[in-house]
Write a protein that holds these residues in place. Structure first.
Motif, short mmCIF file in Angstrom:
data_model
loop_
_atom_site.label_atom_id
_atom_site.label_comp_id
_atom_site.label_asym_id
_atom_site.label_seq_id
_atom_site.Cartn_x
_atom_site.Cartn_y
_atom_site.Cartn_z
N SER A 106 3.29 0.25 5.95
CA SER A 106 4.16 1.19 5.42
C SER A 106 5.34 0.34 4.98
O SER A 106 6.06 0.43 3.91
N ARG B 115 4.74 -1.48 1.45
CA ARG B 115 4.55 -0.47 0.63
C ARG B 115 5.99 -0.27 0.04
O ARG B 115 6.43 -0.09 -1.06
N GLU C 246 -0.76 -4.50 -3.77
CA GLU C 246 -1.93 -4.62 -3.03
C GLU C 246 -3.17 -4.55 -4.09
O GLU C 246 -3.50 -3.62 -4.57
N GLN D 90 2.97 -1.62 -8.13
CA GLN D 90 2.12 -1.18 -7.29
C GLN D 90 2.16 0.64 -7.27
O GLN D 90 1.20 1.09 -7.27
N GLU D 91 3.26 0.97 -7.83
CA GLU D 91 3.18 2.45 -7.99
C GLU D 91 2.16 2.76 -9.20
O GLU D 91 1.35 3.78 -9.09
N ASP E 299 -1.41 2.72 -7.52
CA ASP E 299 -1.56 3.89 -6.93
C ASP E 299 -2.09 5.04 -7.79
O ASP E 299 -2.79 5.84 -7.47
#
Length: 699
Positions: free
Chosen positions: A395, A398, A404, A498-499, A502
């Motif tokens: 967490s 992130r 990732e 990363q957003e 996702d």
């Protein structure tokens, strides 16, 4: 010259600045000449001296693309890569160390340069296939980054025949419009014979499989007994419950973990790393060989280790129920709110309680297999605490913005004859992630300690992407209806990337966007200059946790030991490290790239060998690369083949760089990254390293 010289200097002016006496003049000129040879300073055509940057020059290594063009990877990680047109390489080959002169900008693109001086050659030996004629032949390199054949006169064949796989030694380096020349020094066998291609890969690394006899003997002479005075000066952790978790096939165990519950809101994580530096003294025979190799190399059928087996699989391996010397990092975490409260780095002696595999840890934590839980009942509670800590650390990653990627890794299964019989995707589940985040935490703590003390050090750095690369990537994903925050300006935070990952996860665009994002980023390298790690979103980072298989980790152990024992480095040691670490970091980065290339090539060879049994069969795959000559398709089993544009028979197709796609002229049909297609295997040739497909609906 970097900070004080206002103009290029003559030798006389430099000598006067340093009060060089007449008796020292010869030695002074030798030092000056050596600095010129190594490219640290530059001598102009008028015989004046200055640092390369003042002459519009940059020092670095050539990273050549199989298509012919290249980039200069600067020694200074704060400098941007420089594009080099094939016509401007001037005889430089892949991985050569060079000086590059900047050329005027062209259409606002990336900086371009021209090689003006080759400082150090990197390809004295080249592996390839002999294409022979009556009085001469050419060796066609296996390494596609070496884009020129090597001319060999017939009297230098050494008994090699046409299509033999050979090793050729360069006797005359290439120049503009002229091939290199060489002589054959080893014949590996006929191309296509069993085992020849993997032997060729090993030779391509220019590393001996066997350790020199003196190195083996030096390792054998090391005592397995730990002196009592060494035990007394270390933290004795033999009563602390700890264990290793590794792949089933692992033989060298260089990290163990422990966990203690200090209170309801506090955990202490211990990461315990084999103390290789105790056994491998700096500048010893073993150390020099380890530096030369730089890293262990993991091919599909063997490991080429950095250290002799006596060390890697015995003295330094954290085998269960055996006393071992270690470097331990303890990290205390508050759980709510989650934060690292304190850490400590210490020399220790440990005794591992268990050797777990990732599969066993998975059965305990995910499957809750009662038989396995009973077998390891002493540490089940520890594993549960580690699982909880892993979730907190993940967490935190992130929130910090760590990127990732989810690219699949493959494990090639071989039969007794060394032939590929299966391709299995490697798991990267909870146990693997748990150990990964624990190791990252330890690496981060060690890097912090050195950085705050302002001591010379080897960092693992990952530079920010080029603004232009991010702008181009942002323009590309607009085709799919996505954008990244800050992408228009070229300034980007890793969290924004990363957003995006996702957002596209589970969609048809996931594969294409992940691939293009990775291509827009720079490579992580080793450097004595700390510029942070973009991908991990960390201000400082290093490699500390694998000294059995990585030389930078071994150097980090030596430095951090001195820091924690002495408080600071002695002045002479600091000077020595400031001199040595740039070369160590650069060499290790090069060896790492070579090892990764060899590991990838060995897997690719075996993938093609495995697919030979499926010629004529149909598969479903994803387009993961598009070029003007066709597109690459990756199958579920990770095998990757090419659909040639000439086999697209329903239209004429043109390559669109802005779309990363082939577009039909008449029907406007599009084949682009991420598309799912059904293909038939039509060719699987290990010798030519070619796996070819055709679209099933165009047969």
């Amino acid at each position: 010259m970097q900070q004080e010289a206002e103009k290029p200097l003559s030798p006389q002016e430099i000598a006067e600045r340093f009060d060089v006496s007449r008796e020292q003049r010869d030695e002074f000129e030798e030092v000056l000449e050596s600095l010129v040879r190594e490219g640290f300073i530059h001598r102009s055509s008028r015989g004046l001296y200055g640092v390369p940057e003042k002459f519009n020059l940059l020092r670095g290594r050539v990273d050549r693309n199989p298509k012919g063009f290249a980039f200069l990877i600067p020694d200074n990680p704060e400098k941007e890569d420089v594009f080099i047109n094939p016509d401007n390489l001037n005889g430089a080959m892949n991985n050569d160390k060079v000086l590059v002169r900047f050329l005027p900008h062209s259409h606002g693109k990336k900086d371009e340069g021209e090689v003006v001086k080759i400082l150090e050659r990197a390809n004295e030996h080249i592996v390839g296939v002999l294409d022979s004629y009556k009085r001469y032949g050419f060796v066609i390199p296996d390494n596609q980054r070496i884009n020129t054949d090597v001319f060999v006169p017939q009297d230098e064949f050494k008994g090699a025949d046409d299509r033999d796989k050979v090793v050729v030694k360069i006797t005359r380096w290439p120049e503009r419009n002229r091939n290199p020349e060489g002589k054959i020094v080893e014949v590996l066998g006929k191309q296509g014979e069993s085992g020849v291609d993997l032997e060729a890969l090993i030779r391509q690394l220019d590393l001996p499989q066997e350790f020199p006899g003196k190195v083996v003997q030096a390792a054998e002479n090391l005592s397995s007994e730990i002196p009592s005075e060494e035990i007394e000066r270390r933290r004795d952790l033999r009563d602390l419950r700890l264990f290793t978790i590794d792949p089933e096939e692992a033989k060298d165990f260089d990290d163990a973990v422990s966990i203690e519950k200090i209170s309801d809101n506090k955990l202490r994580l211990g990461v315990h790393i084999a103390d290789v530096s105790y056994y491998v003294e700096e500048d010893s025979k073993i150390d020099k060989e380890a530096f030369k190799r730089g890293t262990s190399i993991y091919l599909v059928d063997r490991v080429i280790p950095m250290l002799p087996e006596r060390l890697s699989n015995d003295l330094c391996s954290l085998r269960p129920r055996e006393d071992r010397l270690a470097m331990s990092v303890f990290m205390e975490y508050n759980l709510e709110p989650f934060e690292l409260e304190d850490y400590e780095i210490t020399e220790s002696i440990i005794n591992s309680n268990y050797r777990l595999t990732y599969d066993e840890a998975r059965q305990i934590l995910e499957d809750e297999d009662q038989d396995i839980r009973k077998e390891y009942r002493d540490i089940v509670s520890d594993l549960e605490l580690m699982k909880e800590l892993r979730e907190k650390l993940m967490s935190g990653r992130r929130l910090r913005g760590t990127i990732e990627f989810e690219f699949p890794e493959v494990k090639v299964i071989l039969d007794d004859r060394g032939r590929a019989v299966d391709l299995q995707k490697r798991e990267h589940g909870l146990p693997e992630q748990m150990i990964e985040v624990f190791m990252i935490a330890a690496n981060r703590a060690v890097a912090r300690e050195a950085y705050w003390r302002e001591e010379p050090f080897i960092y693992r750095v990952h530079d920010n992407p080029d603004p232009q690369s991010i702008e181009e990537f942002n323009e590309f994903i607009h085709n799919f209806g996505y954008h990244i925050k800050g992408g228009e300006s070229g300034e980007i935070h890793p969290g924004a990337l990363q957003e995006l990952l996702d957002e596209v996860s589970g969609t048809g665009a996931e594969n294409i966007i992940e691939t293009m994002m990775l291509r827009s980023m720079k490579k992580a390298v080793y450097s004595p200059v700390n510029i942070g790690h973009f991908g991990l979103s960390l201000d400082c980072y290093c490699h500390f946790t694998s000294p059995i298989r990585r030389y930078p980790d071994l150097m980090v152990h030596r430095i951090i030991k001195e820091i924690i024992n002495q408080g600071k480095l002695e002045k002479e040691r600091r000077w020595q490290l400031e001199d040595d670490l740039p070369e160590v970091a650069d060499h290790c980065s090069v060896q790492e790239r070579r090892a990764l290339d060899a590991e990838r090539d060995s897997v690719d060879l075996k993938r093609i060998e495995y697919m030979q049994q499926y010629v004529g069969d149909k598969f479903t795959g994803i387009i993961n690369g598009v070029t003007s000559f066709g597109f690459f398709v990756q199958l579920e089993n990770t095998a990757e083949g090419l659909v040639h544009v000439e086999d697209l028979t329903d239209d004429y197709y043109q390559y669109r760089d802005d779309l990363q796609a082939l577009v039909g002229e008449r029907k406007k049909k599009i084949y682009r990254l991420g598309d799912e297609v059904e293909v038939r295997v039509i060719k699987a040739n290990v010798e030519e390293r070619e796996l070819d497909f055709v679209l099933a609906d165009m047969e």
